[in-house]
Structure formats: C-alpha cells, structure tokens
Design a protein around this motif. Structure first.
Motif: not given
Length: 634
Positions: A135-159
C-alpha cells in the motif's frame, strides 16, 4: 606550427563558441534564453506555476513554494499522480497506439510496447502489488535489468503510492542488502538474470543472499526470463512477475498523491560512510524533469530518443522513465555493453531506429573513440539532432569527436550538469544557444548558481571554487532517508547555499565549467589544479584514450601529480610515450601541471554511471582504506 602557436590554438579550442544550425534554432522551444532566464529569476514562482499547468492535476496547488530553510514544499496541497501524466494523459489525447519503448539487446532481439499496452501492464502490476498487501508509503526494492519489465515495476509502484528504491543490477549482495535494509523494503522485485557481453549474469541468487535474515521482506517477485517455473519451485515467498500481471488485469485507479508524497528513494555514494538514500517526491520532481527534458532535448512528441544510461541511476529514473513518457516520445532502451558484439553496435541502432536525440556519458564516448573514427563513419547518423552528455565533465577532445564524428557538425551538444540530489538537469545550454566545448553552459530557468570560496564569497571569473545553488528548485531532494542531519549538511556547509560538493569556474560570459568533485583538486606548490584539467590535457595526446590523475604527498610541493593512463587500442606503452604525454601537458597547462609519474593501465575504476573513482586510485596508491565500493563498475 611552433609550440607556442599550438598551445594557444588548443586553448582557443576550449574557448571557441560553436553556434547551432539554423534548423535547430527554428525548431527550439526557447529562442531567447537570456531574456527568459532574467524573467524567470524575477518571478521564480510564477515561472513554475505556468510550467506545472502543462501537466494534469486532480486538484490545483494553493501555493507554488513554501520555503522554510532548508526545507521546501512545492505546489503545496496539489494532488496528482506521475503515472497519470506519463500514460493516461497521452491515451486520453488519442496517442495510445504510439510506441513508448523499443527494447533491444546485443543480439538484436527487439520488443516494442505502446503507451496503451504499457498502461495495461502497469495497471495489472499495480493491482498485483495490492493483492500482495502492498500500500501507499510501503517501500519496494527493484533489482532488475535495463528492460521494459523494470519500467513496469517502477510505474506500478508509483501508480499506487508505493515508494520504489531501484538498485543497479550490477551491485553485489552486500550493497543490495544495505539498500534493502535501509529502506526496510516489504518486497524485492528481481529477474533470473541480466545479459551482458553475450553472457547471462544471474541476479536472483544475489537478491536471495541479500534478503537473508530480513524477515520484513515478505515477497520476492521474479521475472522468470526463461519461463522455468522458478517461483513455483522456490515456495510461497516467491511470486512470478508475469503471472502477477496476467492474473490482475484490469484498471487500477491512480492513487491521488499529494505533491509532497514520496515517489522514490535512490542511494548515492559519497566519498565516506554508507550511501545516502536521496528521497524525491511526486509533484516537484514530476514538473522539473518533464520541463528540463522538453527544453534541453527539444521534445515535441515526435522524437525517437535514446538515453544509454541504466534505470538503476538517477539519469535512468529521470530521463529514461519519467520525463520521456511525460513528453510522449518513443524511447530506445538497450540491455548490454556499448561495444559488444562489435564497437559500432550503438551507431547501428541509431541508424536502424532513426534516433533523433541521443544522451550518453563522456566515459562511453571516450571508449568508443579508442576504436577509431572509421567505425561511426560506416553508419547513417543523419537522423540525429541533439547529442546529450551526462555523468561527468566532457573534455574538449571528446566533445569535438562527438560533435564531428557522431553529430557530423549538424547537431547540438547539450552537456548537462546535475546530480542524484538535484533530481533533474541544472546547467547546460538550450539547443538554440551557442556552445563552448568543455563548458557545461548556463543555469536552467530560475536556478541561481555561484562559484564561491569556503566562506561563501563569490570568486572572480575563471577562478575555481565551490559550485553552489542559491535557491530551492522543484525537483530538489527533500531529505536523506532516515538521516535528516545529512540532508541539512547540503545547505549548512557554505553560507546557507546548496553545496553541490563540486568545483567549477564561471567565465566572463557566464558559462560554467565543471572541474570535478571537491575532493578531486590538486594543490601543487600552492596552485589549485582540477584533476579534470590535467586529464583533459593528457587526453589531447593522440595515443591516449583516457586518463585519471591523483595527488601524492610531496615534502616540497605539497602534492605531486600521478597519472593513470589508458592507451588507444594497438598502442604500446614506452618511456618515450611518457615523455611525450608530459610534454603535451606542459604545452597546454604549463610545467606546474605535469604528472611526475605516469602508469599505463588497462582500465580505470569507475562508478556504474561512468564517473572515474579517483579516490580508489588514491587509496590504493597510498595504502589507505578504500571505503565504500558499492558503486564500482567492476
């Protein structure tokens, strides 16, 4: 030509002005930088008020800026969501079928995704995160290759207001553990591997070691690249990235975020101590990155743009993910090395995808220079209009090579200075403005900079001192995660200015030259010499590819200079060559700057973003503690 004339020609080369081509001036958003800059300084809040209105807000702000030194709030009480501005806004405007990203790897495998497809995946991924209890305010660490999937992960969090903390996928388990632990992340998003130089480099085992003993990490979300059923085999803590998307399709209403709600934490190494968790917030970061990209890259929405950085760094956050999407352009993203499987791979992709705006680091330019001018000459690079530089100062020789051999003298070079802490670009030249090779340029609108001594007194033109920013700006860091005292230090060191901890000089026309980090200054017999100046002089020698210099204690001079030199491919080291390099420095900078020692090396220690880590060279040379190496490339 005699030596005296040669020297003055080299100095002239640094000072010359190069004017942009007429077609670039005609197209540029900003035709008259000087007048607009003066207007923006007179009414900073009015300027940003107008810019912010180009984006979507659920509720407008009451006040543009609340400045309670050293803390700033921008667009106070404004409500927005950065993913709405990056995705929904374009789809509502009828541009959903436009390509958002073209992913390529070293083998030429390609994947494309439109703005609409990206929103669908971001929505599904965000729904998936919610289904895991995030939920809002939780932290998630992203350890991903330079990829569309990494961008989806970042934007999914920000959403949904989850704070993402991206960790570069080249870090070891210790560095990853420190960052996960510092942010107390509830989940880690990773991949089975990344690809580089034709090899698969495992990521999941590193992530698993990094979370050992961290009970608050409830989920490890894995992008299973070879579809081997890794998550099912591993047990209930593991979640399959693609299944999470598949099983949670459907709309996800964007979380209505306050302008000052946190967006992400990004760790940046200092010269000492553990890395700082720089915190950026939604509103100011959104507005500032959107607008700097629009102006410096002259985005009109019809561009193909390629930033060669990695999403694990601030350049990747600001200028691969957020600002290109907000500006509605098509971005190329590549996984792999700049010279594999051959040294023309980047230029091959520039030709193939008709890239208009290309943004890279001087370290990559110098590396590709080593292979010779004939490599880029094979490719059609006529689509290019704007060439960007980021990560460290670009020496005049690399600047000219980039301008002549990549831009074919028809492009402008936007040499950008900024930091993880600033969030967006702060100093450069707008595309319609004359460039000076070796100088970054002038401040962005509303930004007041100065070069000062340690007491905050402004120094005369062409004098090296500390680069400071006098006033707050929208994308400034708000704090250091869990360490508010470290944040205050930025503003309390020098006369209540923001201390960039970089050295610079300003010439009579207001052009700023970045000399290097404040700890990268040599003091030889009372003369302050920037490492960058000496390195630029060494690289003027035709057989030299790269150089790094350090100061060594000297009983008479205080410091003497030692240079570590990387030669161009096929050049053999010799005592004769050392003397030639010393003479080159003598001719350009004078005898005071000659390196007394020269050591030929295969490569230099660098951060993943391409900055040379001179302190590592210094520590090894002097037998000192090396300190934090978590950002070391290799």
């Amino acid at each position: 030509m005699d030596k005296k004339n040669e020297k003055s020609e080299l100095l002239l080369k640094v000072e010359e002005k190069i004017y942009p081509p007429e077609d670039i001036i005609k197209r540029a958003w900003i035709k008259d930088y000087d007048s607009l800059y003066q207007e923006s300084i007179k009414d900073k809040e009015g300027f940003w008020d107008k810019v912010a209105q180009e984006l979507h807000w659920f509720e407008k702000w009451d006040k543009v800026l609340e400045w309670d030194f050293p803390h700033a709030k921008w667009f106070v009480n404004g409500k927005t969501n950065i993913t709405y501005n990056a995705l929904d806004r374009h789809i509502k405007a009828g541009n959903g079928d436009k390509t958002a990203y073209i992913y390529v790897d070293e083998e030429g495998n390609e994947e494309r995704i439109t703005y609409r497809e990206l929103l669908d995946k971001v929505n599904a991924f965000a729904n998936g995160l919610k289904s895991l209890g995030l939920k809002k305010g939780d932290r998630v660490s992203i350890y991903m290759p330079n990829s569309i999937e990494a961008i989806i992960a970042m934007l999914g969090c920000a959403r949904i207001g989850v704070i993402h903390s991206v960790v570069f996928a080249g870090f070891s388990e210790g560095a990853l553990h420190m960052r996960i632990n510092d942010a107390t992340a509830s989940a880690v998003i990773t991949a089975t591997y990344t690809k580089r130089r034709g090899k698969k480099i495992p990521l999941l085992p590193t992530a698993e070691k990094a979370v050992e003993g961290l009970d608050y990490v409830k989920h490890i979300i894995v992008w299973d690249r070879d579809k081997e059923g890794v998550a099912e085999k591993k047990g209930e803590r593991y979640v399959d990235f693609e299944k999470l998307i598949e099983e949670n399709k459907g709309d996800c209403e964007p979380e209505i975020m306050d302008s000052e709600d946190p967006l992400f934490i990004l760790y940046t190494s200092g010269t000492t101590g553990k890395p700082k968790g720089v915190l950026h917030v939604v509103g100011g970061y959104m507005v500032n990155t959107y607008y700097t990209a629009k102006i410096y890259f002259d985005f009109h929405g019809d561009e193909v743009y390629w930033c060669t950085a990695d999403i694990g760094w601030i350049t990747g956050h600001s200028y691969i993910v957020y600002s290109p999407l907000m500006n509605g352009v098509t971005s190329v993203i590549m996984e792999g090395a700049p010279d594999h499987p051959h040294p023309g791979i980047w230029w091959e992709y520039v030709e193939k995808y008709k890239v208009n705006v290309f943004y890279t680091a001087p370290t990559a330019i110098r590396m590709l220079m080593r292979y010779g001018d004939q490599i880029p000459a094979k490719y059609d690079l006529s689509s290019l209009r704007i060439l960007g530089s980021v990560g460290e100062p670009i020496n005049p020789e690399a600047w000219h090579w980039y301008y002549e051999h990549i831009g074919r003298k028809k492009c402008v070079i936007v040499d950008t200075w900024w930091q993880t802490e600033t969030g967006s670009q702060m100093i450069s030249t707008v595309p319609s403005y004359p460039m000076k090779p070796g100088k970054a340029g002038k401040p962005f609108f509303t930004i007041e900079v100065a070069v000062v001594d340690k007491n905050g007194n402004e120094l005369p033109p062409n004098t090296v001192g500390f680069l400071v920013i006098k006033n707050p700006w929208p994308s400034m860091l708000r704090t250091c995660w869990g360490n508010p005292e470290r944040y205050k230090k930025y503003w309390n060191d020098i006369n209540h200015y923001y201390n960039a901890e970089d050295l610079a000089s300003i010439d009579e026309e207001g052009y700023i030259m970045i000399v290097g980090r404040a700890d990268d200054v040599l003091n030889v017999a009372g003369h302050r010499i920037g490492t960058m100046e000496v390195e630029s002089a060494i690289v003027e020698h035709p057989k030299v590819a790269e150089a790094a210099v350090i100061g060594k204690p000297d009983p008479v001079k205080g410091e003497r200079i030692k240079a570590f030199v990387v030669l161009k491919v096929g050049v053999q080291p010799s005592e004769e060559l050392k003397k030639e390099i010393q003479n080159t420095v003598r001719e350009i900078l004078g005898p005071i700057a000659i390196p007394e020692e020269i050591e030929f090396v295969e490569k230099l220690p660098k951060t993943r973003s391409g900055k040379i880590m001179r302190r590592v060279l210094r520590a090894k040379e002097l037998g000192l503690e090396v300190g934090d190496l978590s950002t070391l490339e290799d």
